[in-house]
Design a protein around this motif. Sequence first.
Motif, PDB file in Angstrom:
ATOM      1  N   HIS A 174       0.585   5.315   0.060  1.00  0.00           N
ATOM      2  CA  HIS A 174       0.524   3.993   0.699  1.00  0.00           C
ATOM      3  C   HIS A 174       0.106   4.089   2.172  1.00  0.00           C
ATOM      4  O   HIS A 174       0.684   3.433   3.040  1.00  0.00           O
ATOM      5  CB  HIS A 174       1.862   3.261   0.603  1.00  0.00           C
ATOM      6  N   ASN A 200       8.534   2.148  -1.987  1.00  0.00           N
ATOM      7  CA  ASN A 200       9.477   1.527  -2.925  1.00  0.00           C
ATOM      8  C   ASN A 200      10.744   2.358  -3.020  1.00  0.00           C
ATOM      9  O   ASN A 200      10.690   3.585  -2.948  1.00  0.00           O
ATOM     10  CB  ASN A 200       8.834   1.420  -4.310  1.00  0.00           C
ATOM     11  N   SER A 226      12.997  -2.342  -4.315  1.00  0.00           N
ATOM     12  CA  SER A 226      12.440  -3.101  -3.190  1.00  0.00           C
ATOM     13  C   SER A 226      11.457  -2.254  -2.417  1.00  0.00           C
ATOM     14  O   SER A 226      11.556  -1.021  -2.401  1.00  0.00           O
ATOM     15  CB  SER A 226      13.545  -3.564  -2.230  1.00  0.00           C
ATOM     16  N   TRP A 227      10.511  -2.941  -1.760  1.00  0.00           N
ATOM     17  CA  TRP A 227       9.530  -2.309  -0.888  1.00  0.00           C
ATOM     18  C   TRP A 227       9.999  -2.483   0.550  1.00  0.00           C
ATOM     19  O   TRP A 227      10.473  -3.565   0.932  1.00  0.00           O
ATOM     20  CB  TRP A 227       8.169  -2.977  -1.069  1.00  0.00           C
TER      21      TRP A 227
END
Length: 110
Positions: free
Chosen positions: A48, A60, A69-70
């Motif tokens: 990412h 994540n 969750s991110w």
Amino acid sequence: MSSWYNFTLGANFPSRSPVKLAAAKAGWVLAAEDILHDTTANAWVKVHTRSGQAFPDGGNELFADGSVSWFKIEKMSYITSYKADYKWYIYQDDLSSISAAFLPLIKFPN
């Protein structure tokens, strides 16, 4: 993992990690993407990657309650590692075993 060792702080802390799932708090991180900075090579694991930067945008995380969750890297902190030149970053609400005075020292970027 029953304890966290942070090489930046040179200290061992009781972990807030799920050793036994039945005793874990819902918001404790069970698994997370590899947000790792190798300080010797000054290199980040390529996951990412933020546009125009060498570091990740975030990652994540899976929590003990089963939710995912991110989180942006700016919310993450270097909590523990098994090697002095590897810094793994996660976000977790409960860092209560680490003194509040130390938290700014382990927050990204550090």
